[in-house]
Design an enzyme around this catalytic site. Structure first.
Site, mmCIF file in Angstrom:
data_model
loop_
_atom_site.group_PDB
_atom_site.id
_atom_site.type_symbol
_atom_site.label_atom_id
_atom_site.label_comp_id
_atom_site.label_asym_id
_atom_site.label_seq_id
_atom_site.Cartn_x
_atom_site.Cartn_y
_atom_site.Cartn_z
ATOM 1 N N GLY A 177 0.820 -1.190 0.000
ATOM 2 C CA GLY A 177 0.000 0.000 0.000
ATOM 3 C C GLY A 177 0.857 1.245 0.000
ATOM 4 O O GLY A 177 2.089 1.178 -0.086
ATOM 5 N N GLN B 242 1.491 3.132 2.424
ATOM 6 C CA GLN B 242 2.260 3.293 3.643
ATOM 7 C C GLN B 242 3.357 2.254 3.792
ATOM 8 O O GLN B 242 4.102 2.285 4.760
ATOM 9 C CB GLN B 242 1.325 3.224 4.866
ATOM 10 C CG GLN B 242 0.251 4.297 4.875
ATOM 11 C CD GLN B 242 0.827 5.704 4.913
ATOM 12 O OE1 GLN B 242 1.781 5.957 5.626
ATOM 13 N NE2 GLN B 242 0.249 6.598 4.111
ATOM 14 N N GLY B 243 3.418 1.279 2.842
ATOM 15 C CA GLY B 243 4.485 0.292 2.938
ATOM 16 C C GLY B 243 4.050 -1.096 2.502
ATOM 17 O O GLY B 243 2.945 -1.290 1.987
ATOM 18 N N ASP C 164 -9.407 7.906 7.091
ATOM 19 C CA ASP C 164 -9.314 7.094 5.870
ATOM 20 C C ASP C 164 -9.790 5.677 6.163
ATOM 21 O O ASP C 164 -9.038 4.721 6.085
ATOM 22 C CB ASP C 164 -7.871 7.107 5.367
ATOM 23 C CG ASP C 164 -7.754 6.484 3.977
ATOM 24 O OD1 ASP C 164 -8.777 6.382 3.290
ATOM 25 O OD2 ASP C 164 -6.636 6.076 3.592
#
Length: 535
Positions: free
Chosen positions: A411, A413-414, A531
């Protein structure tokens, strides 16, 4: 005592030298006489009281430089410290008859003669006696070199226990009977002699020319055993550092000896010195081609170049190496050297690489806020929800070095990996993305805060690893897929999953709202999540 009674006649007092501890001289002064004539006088013996261990060890030295024992005037021939023995010269006593068979002096001698040795041990209060009988009718009956009773007889003296002894001989029969043998030998003799000192000759019956014979007597220090003597350090006679004490095997007392490999006088301080066994071939068993090297208290033997073996006369000696053996040994030596060089090089390389990696891990740890996190964790030490700091080795092992087959998802974020910790816990390991050092403190605060969240509908953060360039977050593992997969029937673990009922959908919505309410208001520092997605 190593001596024998030969049937001729002697009256001799042999004194077993003993030393009492009282008023003993522990060390001689530098002015003491160390030699009398050709005889060395080693301490504990001495020529006056200030030079001897005590009066029992006095040796008189007269104007002719002849040492003798003052209590019985026996001439001293030698003194041995190694075995506690002294050789003295004992005079031969005579007994003679005239032609009428009348005794000329106080002894009785002749071919028809009985000799005896008698001892009374004052210390142990016991008696001892032995003797032998010599008989002959003519000189022709005797045989030179053999002392078996014809003209000469002998009796051994016991090896232990005798101190003051007297030796005598007397004739068996009438004086007229003795007169018959006066024509053969007018005199008879008796003496004590060291083994091998006298060899019988038939001529001695007619003309006996010996005046004295050497006799071996034993000496010892004191009347105590080693164990008893060592209790009194002031009177203990074994003064050298490398000395040992031995109980006398022939009576009371003890003697001192230098330890193996050392020589000298064990009764003197510093008296035992290292013996260089290599100086005398009789002192070592090195092979003739071997190289002898002296070491304290011992020695070593080694073969010269071109030879192999242990270098010992009684071992494998030193054998010359053949050309084939030499080549093999050289090849083996080179091979071992190359292997040793490779191993050493690899070890140095590995150590340097490990050192660089450790330094890099320390750099990343500091760069990712490790010290800040440690400080914050220390403030919550009592809490069970404190985040754990994992090492990169632990997480590499858990993910098989972050193998692609372990990826659960990617994703913005990692990337998330599935891992198995050493305690068999399955976890989700996320490689976070941090864009700049300004976010480090915010990231650390979130780690501390998230590790304290404890809600059944919120995935728990177990800890992190800061030893890599990109921080790693460790979460508890949720095995049943995402809500999106269940809502739309795309469960990867079960493609035929049932569609959710409206009741179940409503429960999911309610529990999600409850989790958000917990994040927004129930924890100490609110977390506003903007989110929320089903995937």
């Amino acid at each position: 005592m190593g001596s024998q009674l030969h049937l001729l006649h002697i009256v001799l007092v042999l004194v077993w030298i003993l030393c009492g501890a009282a008023d003993a001289v522990t060390q001689p002064n530098s002015n003491c006489t160390k030699r009398c004539g050709s005889v060395e006088i080693p301490f504990p013996f001495g020529t006056d009281e200030s030079c001897s261990l005590d009066t029992s060890f006095l040796i008189s030295c007269n104007h002719t430089s002849t040492p003798y024992l003052p209590h019985n005037n026996a001439t001293v021939l030698s003194i041995s410290l190694d075995d506690g023995e002294m050789r003295v010269s004992a005079a031969v006593a005579r007994g003679c008859y005239d032609v009428n068979g009348t005794r000329i002096n106080e002894t009785t001698v002749g071919c028809n003669t009985i000799g005896e040795i008698v001892e009374y041990n004052v210390i142990e209060r016991r008696n001892y006696a032995t003797g032998c009988f010599s008989v002959c009718l003519s000189v022709n009956e005797t045989t030179s070199g053999i002392c078996t009773g014809a003209g000469c007889c002998q009796s051994p003296i016991p090896a232990n226990g005798l101190s003051d002894i007297g030796i005598g001989s007397y004739s068996s029969g009438a004086d007229s009977y003795n007169a018959i043998f006066s024509s053969i030998n007018s005199c008879g003799y008796a003496f004590v002699a060291e083994d091998g000192a006298y060899n019988f000759s038939s001529a001695d019956l007619v003309n006996f020319r010996h005046q004295s014979f050497p006799v071996v007597v034993d000496w010892a220090v004191g009347k105590q055993t080693c164990e008893e003597a060592q209790k009194n350090t002031s009177s203990y006679a074994c003064r050298a550092d490398k000395s040992e004490c031995y109980n006398s095997t022939k009576g009371v007392g003890y003697i001192c000896k230098c330890s193996t490999g050392f020589g000298g006088n064990p009764y003197l301080v510093g008296g035992c010195q290292d013996v260089d066994e290599c100086k005398n071939k009789e002192w070592n068993d090195c092979y003739s081609r071997a190289i002898c090297k002296n070491v304290p208290g011992n020695y070593t033997c080694s073969c010269p170049k071109g030879y192999h073996g242990d270098g010992r006369e009684n071992g494998t000696k030193c054998r010359r190496q053949s050309r084939t053996q030499f080549i093999l040994i050289m090849a083996l030596g080179v091979s071992v050297g190359v292997i040793a060089l490779l191993v050493t090089s690899f070890y140095v390389y590995w150590r340097m690489k490990e050192k660089r990696l450790n330094k890099l891990k320390e750099q990343f740890f500091q760069q990712n806020g490790g010290f800040i996190l440690q400080q914050k964790i220390s403030r919550h030490r009592g809490s069970k929800e404190t985040a754990k700091l994992f090492t990169v080795e632990e997480l590499k092992t858990a993910t098989n070095n972050f193998d692609e087959s372990k990826i659960l998802g990617k994703g913005g974020q990692g990337t998330v990996y599935k891992g198995l910790l050493s305690d068999n816990r399955t976890v989700a390991i996320k490689r976070s993305k941090i864009s700049g050092s300004t976010q480090i403190e915010q990231f650390i605060n979130e780690v501390v805060l998230l590790s304290q969240i404890n809600h059944r509908n919120v995935v728990r953060l177990l800890g992190c690893c800061l030893e890599t360039e990109v921080p790693l977050l460790v979460y508890e593992f949720i095995p049943n897929g995402t809500i999106f997969e269940h809502l739309h029937g795309h469960n990867i673990n079960n493609p035929q999953s049932l569609k959710l009922s409206w009741k179940t959908r409503l429960r999911i919505a309610i529990e999600t709202a409850g989790a958000l309410a917990y994040l927004h208001s129930a924890i100490s520092i609110p977390i506003i999540h903007r989110d929320i997605k089903t995937n």
